[in-house]
Design an enzyme around this catalytic site. Structure first.
Site, PDB file in Angstrom:
ATOM      1  N   GLY A   5     -23.327   4.130   1.484  1.00 13.05           N
ATOM      2  CA  GLY A   5     -22.289   4.756   0.671  1.00 13.05           C
ATOM      3  C   GLY A   5     -22.626   4.590  -0.800  1.00 13.05           C
ATOM      4  O   GLY A   5     -22.492   3.496  -1.360  1.00 13.05           O
ATOM      5  N   VAL A  34     -18.456   2.861  -6.186  1.00 10.06           N
ATOM      6  CA  VAL A  34     -18.808   1.431  -6.167  1.00 10.06           C
ATOM      7  C   VAL A  34     -20.271   1.247  -5.757  1.00 10.06           C
ATOM      8  O   VAL A  34     -21.046   0.560  -6.445  1.00 10.06           O
ATOM      9  CB  VAL A  34     -17.884   0.648  -5.201  1.00 10.06           C
ATOM     10  CG1 VAL A  34     -18.309  -0.813  -5.121  1.00 10.06           C
ATOM     11  CG2 VAL A  34     -16.430   0.751  -5.636  1.00 10.06           C
ATOM     12  N   GLY A  74     -21.245   6.002  -3.487  1.00  7.87           N
ATOM     13  CA  GLY A  74     -20.169   6.577  -4.284  1.00  7.87           C
ATOM     14  C   GLY A  74     -19.911   5.745  -5.524  1.00  7.87           C
ATOM     15  O   GLY A  74     -20.827   5.132  -6.093  1.00  7.87           O
ATOM     16  N   LYS A 120       0.856  -1.184   0.000  1.00  8.14           N
ATOM     17  CA  LYS A 120       0.000   0.000   0.000  1.00  8.14           C
ATOM     18  C   LYS A 120       0.886   1.227   0.000  1.00  8.14           C
ATOM     19  O   LYS A 120       1.946   1.237   0.656  1.00  8.14           O
ATOM     20  CB  LYS A 120      -0.875   0.022   1.258  1.00  8.14           C
ATOM     21  CG  LYS A 120      -2.057   0.946   1.127  1.00  8.14           C
ATOM     22  CD  LYS A 120      -3.179   0.281   0.365  1.00  8.14           C
ATOM     23  CE  LYS A 120      -4.280   1.242   0.029  1.00  8.14           C
ATOM     24  NZ  LYS A 120      -5.403   0.568  -0.621  1.00  8.14           N
TER      25      LYS A 120
HETATM   26  P1  NAI Z   1     -16.260   6.705  -2.901  1.00  8.32           P
HETATM   27  O1  NAI Z   1     -15.500   7.725  -2.142  1.00  8.32           O
HETATM   28  O2  NAI Z   1     -16.561   6.946  -4.335  1.00  8.32           O
HETATM   29  O3  NAI Z   1     -17.658   6.417  -2.170  1.00  8.32           O
HETATM   30  C1  NAI Z   1     -17.815   6.346  -0.796  1.00  8.32           C
HETATM   31  C2  NAI Z   1     -19.124   7.035  -0.475  1.00  8.32           C
HETATM   32  O4  NAI Z   1     -19.428   6.830   0.910  1.00  8.32           O
HETATM   33  C3  NAI Z   1     -19.079   8.557  -0.706  1.00  8.32           C
HETATM   34  O5  NAI Z   1     -20.143   8.930  -1.575  1.00  8.32           O
HETATM   35  C4  NAI Z   1     -19.246   9.129   0.699  1.00  8.32           C
HETATM   36  O6  NAI Z   1     -19.964  10.351   0.698  1.00  8.32           O
HETATM   37  C5  NAI Z   1     -20.014   8.024   1.394  1.00  8.32           C
HETATM   38  N1  NAI Z   1     -19.945   8.016   2.846  1.00  8.32           N
HETATM   39  C6  NAI Z   1     -18.904   8.335   3.646  1.00  8.32           C
HETATM   40  N2  NAI Z   1     -19.241   8.189   4.930  1.00  8.32           N
HETATM   41  C7  NAI Z   1     -20.522   7.752   4.954  1.00  8.32           C
HETATM   42  C8  NAI Z   1     -21.428   7.403   5.983  1.00  8.32           C
HETATM   43  N3  NAI Z   1     -21.095   7.478   7.267  1.00  8.32           N
HETATM   44  N4  NAI Z   1     -22.680   6.986   5.646  1.00  8.32           N
HETATM   45  C9  NAI Z   1     -23.029   6.925   4.346  1.00  8.32           C
HETATM   46  N5  NAI Z   1     -22.219   7.244   3.336  1.00  8.32           N
HETATM   47  C10 NAI Z   1     -20.980   7.647   3.624  1.00  8.32           C
HETATM   48  O7  NAI Z   1     -15.465   5.336  -2.690  1.00  8.32           O
HETATM   49  P2  NAI Z   1     -15.593   3.996  -3.535  1.00  8.32           P
HETATM   50  O8  NAI Z   1     -14.514   3.967  -4.563  1.00  8.32           O
HETATM   51  O9  NAI Z   1     -16.996   3.798  -3.963  1.00  8.32           O
HETATM   52  O10 NAI Z   1     -15.211   2.897  -2.443  1.00  8.32           O
HETATM   53  C11 NAI Z   1     -16.136   2.521  -1.427  1.00  8.32           C
HETATM   54  C12 NAI Z   1     -15.432   1.611  -0.440  1.00  8.32           C
HETATM   55  O11 NAI Z   1     -14.960   0.444  -1.113  1.00  8.32           O
HETATM   56  C13 NAI Z   1     -14.219   2.241   0.245  1.00  8.32           C
HETATM   57  O12 NAI Z   1     -14.162   1.756   1.574  1.00  8.32           O
HETATM   58  C14 NAI Z   1     -13.055   1.692  -0.549  1.00  8.32           C
HETATM   59  O13 NAI Z   1     -11.872   1.623   0.223  1.00  8.32           O
HETATM   60  C15 NAI Z   1     -13.556   0.301  -0.898  1.00  8.32           C
HETATM   61  N6  NAI Z   1     -12.937  -0.239  -2.103  1.00  8.32           N
HETATM   62  C16 NAI Z   1     -13.032   0.429  -3.286  1.00  8.32           C
HETATM   63  C17 NAI Z   1     -12.423  -0.072  -4.420  1.00  8.32           C
HETATM   64  C18 NAI Z   1     -12.558   0.625  -5.743  1.00  8.32           C
HETATM   65  O14 NAI Z   1     -12.145   0.050  -6.759  1.00  8.32           O
HETATM   66  N7  NAI Z   1     -13.122   1.816  -5.820  1.00  8.32           N
HETATM   67  C19 NAI Z   1     -11.628  -1.331  -4.379  1.00  8.32           C
HETATM   68  C20 NAI Z   1     -11.693  -2.018  -3.101  1.00  8.32           C
HETATM   69  C21 NAI Z   1     -12.292  -1.453  -2.000  1.00  8.32           C
END
Ligand code: NAI
Length: 347
Positions: A175, A179, A177, A82
């Site tokens: 969440g 994913v 976002g 990482k």
């Molecule tokens: P992202 O940042 O696009 O989406 C995360 C979303 O969660 C954001 O829209 C944010 O506003 C929301 N959020 C934050 N705190 C919150 C809460 N307390 N309640 C509700 N919503 C909340 O991130 P992404 O890329 O979608 O990743 C999501 C998760 O999956 C992260 O934990 C990331 O580490 C994990 N992950 C992502 C990968 C990827 O390819 N994008 C790969 C492996 C794991």
């Protein structure tokens, strides 16, 4: 104080820690290599506003270990690493990502890098200016991860009711976002009743337009559902929240979703089926490793898609074994990943 040689549990046994700094661009970062397989480790670049160095180091160690577990369970011939960048006011983000690319390039293929929180397509572009040991631009990590989560969900549904069909299932996505919104959209399409929560108003509005019913962020974990899909931050399930869940199963992308192994034990005691995060969220790593190593061709992408879809069977197998042995699935999965790592990782 900085715990450079301390080993905070979990994930304190990384083999190598490389410190990167350049005051002229505000760069303070580490490359943490947990294990290599045949000299190679894979992992994302995270940029976050950490409180202090100790928090940054602990995050790097934990996440590097999680990558090792993920790679081992996905049958990928790499270990885990990482890169963690301290996001502070004086950080020149483009220059920092380019400097990280240079450092990765100097490692000559020992570390293959992809995106993570704080490192999106734009930042990966800066990394790629300096190295080819990085996710190719045509990769779609969010899509690959969502595909893996959906495969995991099919596995969970098969385990629960012998049928992967999502029609009529009540799902809560925490969440919405990159994913979470993709997973939610696909489940709406498949006929599930999808509720979702996000702290960001724009994300909520976009999801609502796709047919997701919005619930309050504070209530997402307490909403009654068949399936809770955590796609926000890690550590959301601690012992207290795990004991209060109204879900039949949990399967999502958030890294290190269990705040502690005991939180997983509470899920087990409550009879809540859990698909381990490091098994279901390996999609982007699979796509990244295969395309960096074998080229971003259609054939390799198809192969990556098939390997991501295989997460469904892997989840069914793990859940069946856990049920048969009575061991909580998060403990079983970690034990199996460690066994595989011991067999394959370099000494
Ligand atoms: P992202 O940042 O696009 O989406 C995360 C979303 O969660 C954001 O829209 C944010 O506003 C929301 N959020 C934050 N705190 C919150 C809460 N307390 N309640 C509700 N919503 C909340 O991130 P992404 O890329 O979608 O990743 C999501 C998760 O999956 C992260 O934990 C990331 O580490 C994990 N992950 C992502 C990968 C990827 O390819 N994008 C790969 C492996 C794991």
């Amino acid at each position: 104080m900085t715990d450079l040689f301390d080993a905070p549990a979990p994930g304190g046994d990384a083999r190598e820690l490389l410190v990167l700094q350049d005051p002229s661009i505000g760069l303070r970062a580490v490359i943490c290599i947990h294990r290599t397989v045949d000299g190679v480790a894979g992992g994302g670049i995270r940029r976050l506003a950490y409180e202090d160095e100790a928090e940054l180091l602990a995050d790097a160690r934990r996440l590097a270990e999680a990558m090792s577990l993920k790679a081992a369970m996905a049958d990928l011939p790499v270990g885990g690493a990482k890169i963690v960048v301290w996001d502070r006011q004086d950080l020149d983000v483009p220059a920092a990502h380019e400097a990280i690319g240079e450092a990765v390039d100097r490692l000559g293929g020992r570390v293959l890098v992809g995106p993570d929180i704080g490192t999106g397509p734009k930042e990966m572009g800066h990394v790629r200016q300096a190295t080819s040991f990085a996710n190719p631009s045509g990769n779609a990590p969010d899509r690959a991860t969502a595909r893996g989560v959906l495969a995991g969900i099919r596995g969970v549904l098969r385990h629960l009711d012998g049928d992967a069909d999502a029609t009529g299932r009540r799902v809560v996505v925490q969440g919405l976002g990159a994913v979470g919104s993709r997973v939610a959209a696909d489940l709406v399409e498949a006929g599930a009743e999808v509720a979702g929560a996000d702290v960001d108003a724009d994300r909520r509005a976009a999801a609502e337009r796709m047919g997701v019913q919005i619930v309050d962020a504070d209530e997402a974990l307490a909403t009654r559902c068949d399936l809770l899909v955590p796609c926000a931050l890690g550590g959301v399930l601690d012992e207290a929240t795990a004991g209060r869940l109204e879900a039949r199963a949990v399967c999502g992308s958030a890294n290190n979703v269990l705040a502690s192994p005991e939180a997983g034990d509470r899920l087990h005691e409550a009879g809540i089926v859990y698909a381990p995060d490091f098994v279901v969220n390996a999609g982007a790593l699979i796509e990244g490793v295969l395309t960096v190593r074998h080229g971003a061709t259609d054939r390799v992408r198809r192969q990556a898609g098939e390997q991501i879809d295989a997460i469904e069977g892997r989840v069914v197998d793990l859940l069946e074994r856990a049920e048969g042995s009575g061991e909580p699935v998060h403990r079983l999965a970690k034990r199996r990943a460690r066994e595989r790592m011991a067999e394959r990782a370099d000494r």
